[in-house]
Design an enzyme around this catalytic site. Structure first.
Site, PDB file in Angstrom:
ATOM      1  NE  ARG A  63      -1.969   1.856   3.634  1.00 31.59           N
ATOM      2  CZ  ARG A  63      -1.933   2.075   4.832  1.00 31.59           C
ATOM      3  NH1 ARG A  63      -2.678   1.002   5.495  1.00 31.59           N
ATOM      4  NH2 ARG A  63      -1.012   2.606   5.428  1.00 31.59           N
TER       5      ARG A  63
ATOM      6  CG  HIS B 138      -6.680   2.678   6.200  1.00 34.75           C
ATOM      7  ND1 HIS B 138      -6.944   1.484   5.783  1.00 34.75           N
ATOM      8  CD2 HIS B 138      -7.818   3.192   6.772  1.00 34.75           C
ATOM      9  CE1 HIS B 138      -8.296   1.198   5.785  1.00 34.75           C
ATOM     10  NE2 HIS B 138      -8.826   2.261   6.688  1.00 34.75           N
TER      11      HIS B 138
ATOM     12  CE1 TYR C 135       0.925   2.859   8.765  1.00 29.49           C
ATOM     13  CE2 TYR C 135      -0.259   4.557   9.797  1.00 29.49           C
ATOM     14  CZ  TYR C 135       0.012   3.765   8.680  1.00 29.49           C
ATOM     15  OH  TYR C 135      -1.209   3.950   7.895  1.00 29.49           O
TER      16      TYR C 135
END
Lengths: 388, 324
Positions: free
Chosen positions: A289, A293, A302
Site C-alpha cells: 500500500r 490507509h 507508523y
C-alpha cells in the site's frame, strides 16, 4: 504453462523456534521453507518465465487500465485536499492486483469486493463519473448517497456493495458461489480482502464453508503489508497468508502482486479451477500500500519512508511499461498521448459528477424495508417538517 | 383439520415452501440427518437432498454470511440458529450486513433471509439455552421480528416470512414446541406480518404478550375472570414493525396496560411498547404501565422458575394497574 518461482526470505531465520528441539522430529521440514512466490516479470520488466498467452492489444489494455486507476486515485486525493471530496481510500501500488484479477473473470462472474477495488469496478464497466457520484454521495450515486466514499456497488456489473466491517464479504461470496452452483450457472464468485481481513472470523467461516462445500469461489487476498498501521508480520505468524489454505484443505498460492502478468496467469488458472468444479482457491498477492490507509490516516506515525524504497522499484505500472516498451508495443509518444486522454476522461467525469444534486431528503427513509412501514413514514414527516 | 404441535407446524411450513419454491435452501447446524436438535427440519434432508438442506460447520457467522450471499443472488434461504443464545457470533452479519444490504446498496440488492431460532426459557436450559434477545433485533433497522405463540400462527407467519421481501428474525418459543396440539389447515395459508391478534377480549386491563407468554396470560385471564376482572390479551406476534393500531385500540378501551415478556426488563421490547403508549395514549391511561418480565439477570439454571414470569406475577401486575 510454467512460471518461474522465486523465493523471498522472510527474515525469520534467527527465530528461536528454528533452534534445534526434539519437537522438530515430528515437524515437516518442507513447511519450514517459505512458500514460493509466483513471478513472470522481474523488477526491470524482463521475463523470468514464459509470458501468458495474452494478445498484444489486451496487454496494452491491461496497461491502460492500471494507469487509469492510478490517475483516478491521484485525482480523488487531490479533490479531497481541495475539500471537494470528504474522504478517499487510494489504491496506489495495488493496480496490478485489481486489473489482473478482473481480467481473469467473465462478465457473468460475481465480485464480492472490499473498499479498495475501484480499479476492478472501473474495468467491469462501472462508469468513472458514477464512481465519483458515489464518492460525493449525490443523487446520481447508485447507492443513493447512503455510504461513505469508496463503498461502491453495482448489480448491473455483478459487483456487490462493499461495507466497512472488514471481511464480512468473504462468507457472502461463498454463499454467492453456492447459489450459482445450485442454479447450474457456469459462473464463479470471487472476493477481495486484505491481510487484515485474514485475521477475522469471517475469513475463517468463509474458507471453512467453501472448502467443505467445494464452492466455486476464489479468494483474492491483497496482502499490501498493512492493516491501517499494523504490518502483516504482526497480523499473522505464518510465513505466507496463502499457507492458511493448508489448514482448510484448499490450494493456496502466493503471487507477486506487482507483476501483472503473474497476477493474470495465476488468477486465470484459479478461476478456471473453481469454474471446473475443483473447489475454492486462496490467492495471496504480495504488494504494498504505497499511500495511506485513507485520506484520514497519518502514515508517518507508523511507516518509515525508506521502507517504501524497494517497493518503488517494483512499481507495477513502471515495470509493465518497461516490458511493453521492450516488446516494441509502447513508446514515450504513446504514453504522452494516452495520459492526455486519461486526464480529459477524468476531467469530464468529475465535471459531470460534481453537477449532480444531492439526494432528496425524503429518500432517507427508502429501502430500509421493501415497503416503507408506518413508523418510518411518521419519522419522515417529523424530520421534513423540522427542516423546512 | 389435522392437529399438530408448534414444531410440527414449523416443519410443515418449511416442507411446503420448499416444495413450492424448488430453489429454496435450508442451512444450519445439525439440520440434516438429525433433523435439527428440536427436529424442526425432520425428514427434509430425505425429501430435498443435501444441496438444499445443508448441514453446516459449527460457525454462526458462516451460517448467516453464506445465507446472505445466496439470498443476494436470488436464492430463497431459511437459516436455523440452533439456539438464540448462539446467534451472537453471527450478530455482525445480521446487524451490519443482512439488515443493511437493501439500504446501503440504494435498493440494488436485498437479502430476504429468514433466520429461525428457538428462544426463551422454561426448559431448564440455564444461561445459554434460555435467552430472549428479540429487543436486539427490533433495535436494528431493516429487520422484521416475528414470534408465534401457537401452531397455526407458526405455520402461517413462517410461510409469509418465506415469501416476503425483507429479512426476518423468526423466533420460536421452544418451551411450547410440544406443549400442545392445535388445528392447522391442510390448504395453503399465510398470516400477515403486520397484524397483532386479540386472543381474548376483555374490558378491564390490556395484557400485551407474545410467544410462550401468551398462554400464560390466558391462564391469568381465566383466574382474573373468576375474580370478576376481564383481561384483554393481545398477542403482538409481529414485534417489528409493530401493529400499533391494534395495541392502541385495546388500550383506548381498557385504559390499563400490563406488558409481559420473559426477556430482561431494561431496554426490553416492553420498554418500546410502553414508550409508544406514553406518546400516543397518555390521555386514556388510568394507571402507570406495568411490565412483568424476566429479571435483569442472566437466566439462572436452578432458579429459573423465579426468573420467568408466571400467571401469579401477571395477576400481581394486573392488581397494580387496577389498584392505582
Amino acid at each position: 504453462m510454467e512460471t518461474t518461482i522465486v523465493s523471498q526470505g522472510s527474515g525469520r531465520e534467527q527465530d528461536p523456534s528454528r533452534l534445534e528441539h526434539p519437537l522438530h522430529r515430528y515437524l515437516d521440514p518442507v513447511r519450514a521453507v517459505p512458500h514460493p512466490v509466483v513471478q513472470v516479470l522481474d523488477e526491470q520488466g524482463i521475463p523470468v518465465g514464459p509470458a501468458p498467452p495474452i494478445a498484444a492489444d489486451d496487454l496494452l489494455q491491461l496497461y491502460r487500465w492500471m494507469v487509469r486507476v492510478r490517475v483516478f486515485d491521484t485525482r480523488m486525493v487531490n479533490l479531497q485536499r481541495q475539500g471537494r471530496v470528504a474522504f478517499f481510500v487510494p489504491s496506489w501500488g495495488e493496480e496490478a492486483v485489481q486489473i489482473g484479477t478482473a481480467h481473469a473473470l467473465e462478465p457473468h462472474d460475481w465480485i464480492f469486493s472490499a473498499y479498495r477495488e475501484q480499479g476492478t469496478a472501473m474495468m467491469r464497466g462501472y462508469p468513472p463519473w458514477k464512481l465519483i457520484c458515489q464518492i460525493l454521495g449525490n443523487g446520481e450515486d447508485l447507492l443513493k448517497g447512503r455510504q461513505m466514499p469508496d463503498h461502491f456497488g453495482a448489480a448491473e456489473y455483478r459487483f456487490t456493495v462493499a461495507s466497512s466491517p472488514v471481511g464480512t464479504q468473504i462468507p457472502q461470496a461463498v454463499g454467492g458461489a453456492l447459489a450459482l452452483r445450485l442454479r447450474g450457472e457456469p459462473s464463479v464468485a470471487v472476493t477481495y480482502f486484505g491481510d487484515g481481513a485474514s485475521s477475522t472470523g469471517d475469513f475463517h467461516a468463509g474458507l471453512t464453508f467453501a472448502a467443505v462445500q467445494q464452492a466455486p469461489v476464489v479468494f483474492f487476498c491483497k496482502n499490501n503489508g498493512w492493516a491501517i498501521s499494523l504490518p502483516t508480520a504482526r497480523q499473522c505468524r505464518a510465513e505466507r497468508l496463502a499457507d492458511k489454505a493448508i489448514g482448510y484443505g484448499l490450494p493456496g498460492i502466493t503471487v507477486d502482486g506487482n507483476d501483472i502478468l503473474a497476477v493474470c496467469t495465476v488468477a486465470r488458472d484459479a478461476v478456471d479451477w473453481a469454474r471446473s468444479g475443483r473447489g475454492p482457491v486462496l490467492l495471496e498477492f504480495l504488494t504494498q500500500r504505497m499511500g495511506p490507509h485513507s485520506t484520514a490516516d497519518d502514515v508517518t506515525r507508523y511507516r518509515p519512508n525508506e521502507l517504501l524504497e524497494p517497493w518503488k522499484k517494483r512499481d507495477p505500472i513502471h515495470r509493465f511499461r518497461l516490458y511493453l516498451e521492450g516488446r516494441g508495443l509502447w513508446s514515450v509518444a504513446a504514453e504522452q498521448e494516452f495520459r492526455a486522454e486519461v486526464d480529459e476522461w477524468f476531467n469530464e467525469a468529475i465535471r459531470r459528477a460534481e453537477h449532480q444534486p444531492p439526494p432528496a431528503p425524503e429518500t432517507m427513509f427508502d429501502d430500509v424495508y421493501a415497503v416503507t412501514p408506518w413508523h418510518l413514514h411518521e419519522q419522515q414527516d417529523e424530520v421534513l417538517q423540522c427542516r423546512k | 383439520m389435522p392437529e399438530m404441535t408448534l414444531v410440527q407446524a414449523v416443519n410443515s411450513a418449511l416442507r411446503e415452501e420448499m416444495r413450492r419454491d424448488p430453489g429454496m435452501v435450508l442451512l444450519g447446524e445439525d439440520i440434516g440427518n438429525l433433523g435439527g436438535v428440536f427436529r424442526a427440519t425432520d425428514g427434509l434432508l430425505g425429501e430435498f437432498g443435501e444441496q438444499r438442506v445443508m448441514d453446516t460447520p459449527l460457525n454462526e457467522c458462516g451460517v448467516v454470511g453464506v445465507a446472505i450471499g445466496m439470498a443476494m443472488l436470488g436464492v430463497r434461504v431459511c437459516a436455523e440458529i440452533q439456539f438464540a443464545d448462539f446467534v451472537y457470533p453471527g450478530f455482525d452479519q445480521i446487524v451490519n450486513e443482512l439488515a443493511k444490504i437493501r439500504y446501503r446498496s440504494g435498493g440494488q440488492f436485498s437479502a430476504p433471509v429468514v433466520i429461525r431460532m428457538p428462544y426463551g426459557g422454561g426448559i431448564r436450559g440455564g444461561l445459554y439455552h434460555s435467552q430472549s434477545p428479540e429487543a436486539l433485533f427490533v433495535h436494528t433497522a431493516g429487520l422484521r421480528v416475528v414470534i408465534p405463540s401457537n401452531p397455526y400462527d407458526a405455520k402461517g407467519l413462517l410461510k409469509a416470512a418465506l415469501r416476503g421481501a425483507d429479512p426476518v428474525i423468526f423466533m420460536e418459543p421452544k418451551r411450547i414446541y410440544r406443549a400442545g396440539r392445535a388445528e392447522v389447515p391442510t390448504e395453503d395459508y399465510t398470516v400477515p406480518l403486520d397484524c397483532a391478534r386479540v386472543v381474548r377480549p376483555g374490558a378491564d386491563v390490556t395484557v400485551l404478550a407474545y410467544g410462550a407468554m401468551v398462554s400464560l396470560c390466558l391462564e391469568a385471564a381465566d383466574r382474573a375472570a373468576a375474580a370478576g376482572t376481564e383481561l384483554e390479551v393481545l398477542d403482538i406476534r409481529t414485534l417489528w414493525p409493530l401493529d400499533i393500531e391494534a395495541v392502541l385500540a385495546s388500550v383506548r378501551k381498557t385504559g390499563r396496560v400490563v406488558i409481559v415478556h420473559e426477556a430482561p426488563r431494561a431496554c426490553g421490547y416492553g420498554a418500546e411498547l410502553a414508550a409508544q403508549l406514553c406518546e400516543r395514549a397518555i390521555d386514556v391511561l388510568q394507571a402507570p404501565i406495568v411490565r412483568v418480565t424476566g429479571a435483569d439477570t442472566p437466566v439462572p439454571y436452578a432458579l429459573e422458575a423465579y426468573y420467568l414470569p408466571d400467571a401469579a406475577r401477571v395477576l400481581h401486575g394486573v392488581d397494580r394497574v387496577l389498584k392505582y
